[in-house]
Every structure is written in C-alpha cells, then in structure tokens.
Design a protein around this motif. Structure first.
Motif, PDB file in Angstrom:
ATOM      1  N   PRO A   1     -13.526   9.739   7.005  1.00 19.41           N
ATOM      2  CA  PRO A   1     -14.792   9.484   6.309  1.00 19.41           C
ATOM      3  C   PRO A   1     -14.881   8.018   5.901  1.00 19.41           C
ATOM      4  O   PRO A   1     -13.868   7.332   5.792  1.00 19.41           O
ATOM      5  N   GLY A   2     -16.079   7.546   5.685  1.00 20.49           N
ATOM      6  CA  GLY A   2     -16.233   6.156   5.274  1.00 20.49           C
ATOM      7  C   GLY A   2     -17.668   5.697   5.434  1.00 20.49           C
ATOM      8  O   GLY A   2     -18.574   6.490   5.754  1.00 20.49           O
ATOM      9  N   LYS A   3     -17.867   4.418   5.240  1.00 13.81           N
ATOM     10  CA  LYS A   3     -19.200   3.833   5.337  1.00 13.81           C
ATOM     11  C   LYS A   3     -19.727   3.949   6.765  1.00 13.81           C
ATOM     12  O   LYS A   3     -19.024   3.652   7.723  1.00 13.81           O
ATOM     13  N   GLY A   4     -20.947   4.407   6.884  1.00 14.17           N
ATOM     14  CA  GLY A   4     -21.554   4.533   8.204  1.00 14.17           C
ATOM     15  C   GLY A   4     -21.151   5.781   8.956  1.00 14.17           C
ATOM     16  O   GLY A   4     -21.434   5.904  10.149  1.00 14.17           O
ATOM     17  N   VAL A   5     -20.470   6.731   8.261  1.00 12.12           N
ATOM     18  CA  VAL A   5     -20.014   7.963   8.916  1.00 12.12           C
ATOM     19  C   VAL A   5     -20.758   9.160   8.318  1.00 12.12           C
ATOM     20  O   VAL A   5     -20.788   9.335   7.103  1.00 12.12           O
TER      21      VAL A   5
END
Length: 322
Positions: A282-286
């Motif tokens: 998971p993370g930014k842009g996901v």
C-alpha cells in the motif's frame, strides 16, 4: 572456457548424485553399510553445484544460493526420494517462473526477472521440509518400534505435503497469470485484475493439481529407484503408490486454495494508478483491491504449506501409505 566450466559443473553434479543413489541402493539391498561421511560430502557437492548454477542463471540471489546449499545438503543427505523431490520442485518451478516474463512484467509491479529468490524465500519453501526429511531419516525414527514407524510416516507425509503445496501454488501463480481473462477473487467471487493475491482461474486451478501430482510422482518414483533390484520395478506403481500420487494432487489443490484465501484476506493487493500494475504494497498512488497489509507473500506461502503438510502427514500416517 565458459562452456567447459559448465560441462565440468554438470559432470561433478551428476557424479556426486550417482554416488548418493548408489550408497542408498547398496544400503537398501543390504549389500553394504552406508558411509555417513561420503554421503554427506556427496550431498554437499550436489547442493553446492546446484546453488552455483542457480546463482549464475539468476534463479537465486547470493543469499538464496547460500540458503539453497544448506537446504540441499541436508535434504539430499536424508535420502534419494527427498533429494529428487526437492530437485524436481526447484527445476520445474524455476523453468515456469521464466515462462512469458514479458507478460508477467506488465502485470506485476514487484516482478523480478527470472523470479530470483533470496534466502527468506528459499527457507520459506525448503526450511521446514528439510527438518522433516532429517528427522524422518534419523536412526531412532527409522527403528522398528511402532511409535517410531508411525512418526516416520507422519514426517514423510508432511515433507511430501509441504512440497505439493509449494509446487501447486507456484505452478498456479506462474501459469494462472497467463490466463486470457481476468481471474476471480476467491472470497468475493468477483472479477479482479491479474496478479491480485487470492484470485483464481481455471488454468491456475488445473496447474495447482498438476504441480501436486508431479511432486507425488517424483517422490514415488525416487523411492522405487532407491529400493529396486531391477529396472522393471521402477514404474511398478500399484496400490499405495497410486493413492499417494492422487493425494499429492489434492494436496497441491488444497495448498493453493489455502494460499488464495490467505492472500485475499491478510495480504494486501492493490493497483498502482500510474503504472496500472498490481502491487503488494500500500502507499501513495495505490488503490486497494483486496486484503489487509498484515503479512507478506513469504509468510502466506509458509503458512499454507505448513497447514497442508499437517494434513498430508496425518493422512499418510493414518493409512501408512509412504
């Protein structure tokens, strides 16, 4: 020079493996006492050559090659049936990992060329079954006491079940992702992107069964190879042997099913909005597809194989099939 070195490595590996088979055959037929030191040396030689070859071909990282030598040495030393089962799993799975890498790289963000495995992945697949093989072949376990014999059946079955699961899951993942259509998430029964953890397809299901069956065949034939007194006995598969192979296919399917359920629930799957590839992080842009970020893929593989090994071990011990 490179060709000559490769030929030399192959000759050393083959020679050491022939020594292993000869020692076990001689011991099984009662024509000679096994030499523990020679057997261990031959086992280490085969494992070292395979580790070096895996490193050179990109199937193993440096740490993965070192772990493979450890796993290989003690598995090979336990007996020919354990050795051939491990060899079959490693060679077949490595070959399938390299199948259609161009397509897989477009689907999975964490894709690694040649499926290079590090020490964690090697031990997740081979660490526990190595212990099963070592204890199953230890002198106290091989004794004639009923409890010792029952424990030997349990450990041998657990070893077989572990690799049936690993092979079934690997084949399912590597072949299933090549399906034409999108797979179905096993917990929600809805279509999701290829590469999503916990997603299944008909092609992947069939591959998991084939993987388990293949491991079962390798295990049974290897056991016959070490014990036969004539070459005609090698393919003399009757009764128990056929049941072991069929159960191995079911273990491959069951292990892959358990892996899919865990992957869909306690392992994160998402899609990177920039690359449009599936990712486990998971993370930014996901954007999340399924699962929570509780454990990683190595832990999922370990848990599913461990559960399968317990079931297979119980079954083999109950009916004394291995």
């Amino acid at each position: 020079a490179a060709k000559a070195a490769r030929l030399m490595l192959n000759l050393i590996t083959a020679s050491a493996f022939i020594v292993l088979v000869s020692l076990e055959r001689a011991a099984n037929l009662g024509s000679a006492s096994p030499s523990g030191e020679l057997r261990l040396l031959a086992s280490f030689t085969v494992a070292l050559m395979i580790g070096l070859r895996g490193k050179k071909k990109g199937s193993l990282s440096t740490s993965g090659a070192i772990a493979a030598v450890f796993v290989g040495t003690f598995t090979f030393n336990a007996g020919v049936e354990y050795a051939i089962t491990l060899l079959f799993f490693f060679i077949a799975s490595s070959a399938l990992t390299k199948l259609r890498q161009d397509l897989k790289s477009q689907v999975e963000k964490e894709f690694k060329k040649d499926g290079q495995r590090d020490w964690i992945q090697v031990l997740a697949n081979g660490g526990i079954p190595t212990l099963f093989a070592m204890f199953a072949s230890a002198p106290p376990i091989a004794a004639s006491h009923p409890f010792a014999q029952q424990l030997a059946f349990l450990l041998r079955g657990a070893f077989l079940g572990y690799y049936c699961c690993c092979c079934g899951d690997t084949w399912s993942s590597e072949i299933g992702v090549l399906s034409r259509g999108d797979p179905i998430l096993i917990t929600k029964l809805r279509r999701v992107r290829r590469g999503t953890n916990g997603a299944v397809s008909l092609l992947g299901i069939l591959a998991s069964i084939a993987g388990g069956l293949s491991v079962g065949v390798a295990f049974v034939l290897a056991g016959n190879l070490a014990a036969l007194s004539s070459i005609h006995q090698l393919f003399d598969l009757q009764g128990k042997a056929i049941r072991v192979v069929l159960c191995s296919g079911l273990a491959g399917l069951a292990g892959s099913f358990i892996d899919s359920v865990l992957g869909a629930t306690v392992q994160f799957s998402g899609v990177d909005r920039e690359t449009l590839k599936t990712t486990n992080k998971p993370g930014k842009g996901v954007t999340r597809i399924a699962g929570v970020n509780l454990i990683n893929n190595d832990a999922v593989n370990f848990l599913s194989a461990a559960i399968t090994s317990v079931g297979m071990g119980w079954l083999m011990a109950k009916y004394k099939w291995v």
